[in-house]
Enzyme design. Structure first.
Site, short mmCIF file in Angstrom:
data_model
loop_
_atom_site.label_atom_id
_atom_site.label_comp_id
_atom_site.label_asym_id
_atom_site.label_seq_id
_atom_site.Cartn_x
_atom_site.Cartn_y
_atom_site.Cartn_z
NE ARG A 1 -6.26 -1.94 1.96
CZ ARG A 1 -7.28 -1.12 2.18
NH1 ARG A 1 -8.01 -0.70 1.15
NH2 ARG A 1 -7.57 -0.73 3.40
CD GLU B 1 1.26 3.91 8.25
OE1 GLU B 1 0.05 4.20 8.31
OE2 GLU B 1 1.67 2.82 7.80
CG HIS C 1 4.04 1.20 3.85
ND1 HIS C 1 3.57 2.33 3.22
CD2 HIS C 1 3.11 0.90 4.81
CE1 HIS C 1 2.44 2.72 3.77
NE2 HIS C 1 2.13 1.84 4.74
CD GLN D 1 -1.03 -0.17 3.77
OE1 GLN D 1 -1.29 0.81 4.46
NE2 GLN D 1 -1.50 -1.40 4.02
CG HIS E 1 -0.77 5.79 3.72
ND1 HIS E 1 -1.89 4.99 3.71
CD2 HIS E 1 0.10 5.21 4.58
CE1 HIS E 1 -1.70 3.96 4.52
NE2 HIS E 1 -0.51 4.06 5.05
#
Length: 397
Positions: free
Chosen positions: A277, A133, A258, A96, A98
């Site tokens: 994804r 994150e 990642h 995936q 972001h």
């Protein structure tokens, strides 16, 4: 200060034993993937302020200035800008990326205009926020993070000794790096089923043999066993394998591909559900949008270790202000650690027991328990345990 009641997210990739083992609870035989701590509307924490359990999000919405502080309110609006989790992966998560803030806002508006419900399974942008994150390992933790160099990808593919990969090896060495990574990654998103099967066999063979890529191939074999026949194995081969020791962290910014493979960790992120994804999942896959967002650049994996600061905290470097993550070990640097009250904060105990003292008294937090304090309430932490603290970095950059 409030003790939090949190929700366990039971995704299929979760461990049946890791979170119960941390908290001392009896395993119930079902996967327990994540424990969410925060105000995200999907699974908000509950607090008790004398009138029954209430959502932390509702408490903040009623008095955002008092709960968040004026600096956080001005910067992020009337919402808690971070989400803290305990994450326990027994099987690999999806491959995936972001989006950044601009991409998220545009994608969210575009899907709203198309009338896609926010909770639709094929929704890619349920909100307009980015999702940087950080994961910090609580034990051995394996994952994939960022692209290898084009030459590094060619070397690894060559070690598999699969003739049908030769043309991709040539492209990786002949083309400019960004072009090479884009071309081969795009081709790997839709490989022929027989190629996936051949590569799977080659990965298993090389994982069992001595060689410079043996550890990496062992990680890819884990992925292949968990997702048999999934085309995501091929693009995963282009990503760096990273193994974190306890206490080591990894920051993941926008556009960086990642996947977590296995392990228990503390994860903090901006409050968002925007995930694009391209494989290793039964959830919605949007390869076209992922190709627009992903950054085709080789990434040197930077393992983060906490740095001690005044007061007894050890802070992890994060390249955003949505969150600040630190570890607190009372007893290591003195009998207690004093935490500032500049922004709202959540603490979760990960080993032993810590006592958190605020303006209205103290809470004892055993492993797995957590507490929330609004801005303006300084805390002290004592005891013999370890706690992780998530707050907002209002001094960034």
């Amino acid at each position: 200060m409030d003790r939090l009641t949190n929700t366990v997210r039971r995704y299929a990739w979760g461990s049946t034993t890791a979170l119960p083992g941390l908290t001392g609870a009896k395993p119930d035989g079902t996967p327990q993937a994540e424990l969410w701590m925060g105000a995200h509307p999907t699974a908000p924490s509950l607090v008790e302020r004398g009138d029954g359990p209430r959502s932390l999000g509702a408490v903040i919405e009623e008095a955002p200035g008092a709960e968040l502080g004026e600096a956080v309110l001005r910067r992020f609006g009337p919402r808690l800008p971070f989400l803290l989790k305990l994450l326990a992966a027994e099987a690999p998560l999806s491959l995936q990326v972001h989006p950044d803030l601009a991409q998220a806002a545009a994608g969210h508006a575009r899907e709203n205009a198309r009338g896609i419900p926010l909770d639709a399974p094929h929704r890619t942008y349920p909100d307009a926020n980015h999702k940087p994150e950080m994961i910090v390992a609580l034990g051995a933790f394996d994952g994939l993070c960022g692209f290898r160099t084009a030459a590094g990808c060619a070397d690894l593919l060559g070690a598999l000794r699969v003739a049908r990969l030769d043309r991709h090896r040539v492209a990786l060495r002949a083309l400019p790096e960004e072009t090479a990574l884009r071309q081969v990654f795009s081709a790997f998103l839709t490989p022929h089923r027989s190629l996936v099967a051949e590569v799977t066999r080659a990965v298993a063979r090389e994982a069992a043999c001595p060689g410079p890529f043996r550890e990496q191939f062992a990680a890819y074999e884990t992925i292949a066993r968990a997702h048999p026949g999934d085309a995501g194995l091929l693009p995963a081969l282009m990503l760096n394998h990273v193994r974190l020791a306890p206490g080591e962290g990894l920051f993941l910014g926008a556009g960086v591909p990642h996947a977590y493979i296995r392990g228990l960790g503390v994860e903090v992120m901006a409050g968002s559900d925007n995930v694009l994804r391209c494989g290793l999942t039964s959830k919605h896959v949007d390869t076209a949008e992922l190709l627009r967002v992903i950054r085709f650049a080789a990434t040197e994996v930077r393992v983060e270790r906490p740095v001690a600061v005044t007061g007894g905290e050890e802070v992890y470097a994060c390249a955003v202000d949505d969150f600040r993550l630190s570890v607190v070990r009372p007893g290591a640097l003195g009998p207690e650690v004093t935490l500032d009250a500049a922004a709202p904060q959540i603490l979760v105990c990960t080993s032993g027991t810590v006592r958190v003292t605020g303006a209205d008294g103290s809470l004892d937090l055993p492993a797995g328990a957590s507490a929330y304090a609004p801005a303006g309430e300084p805390l002290t932490v004592s005891g013999s345990g370890t706690a992780y603290r998530a707050t907002v970095d209002i001094a960034f950059p």
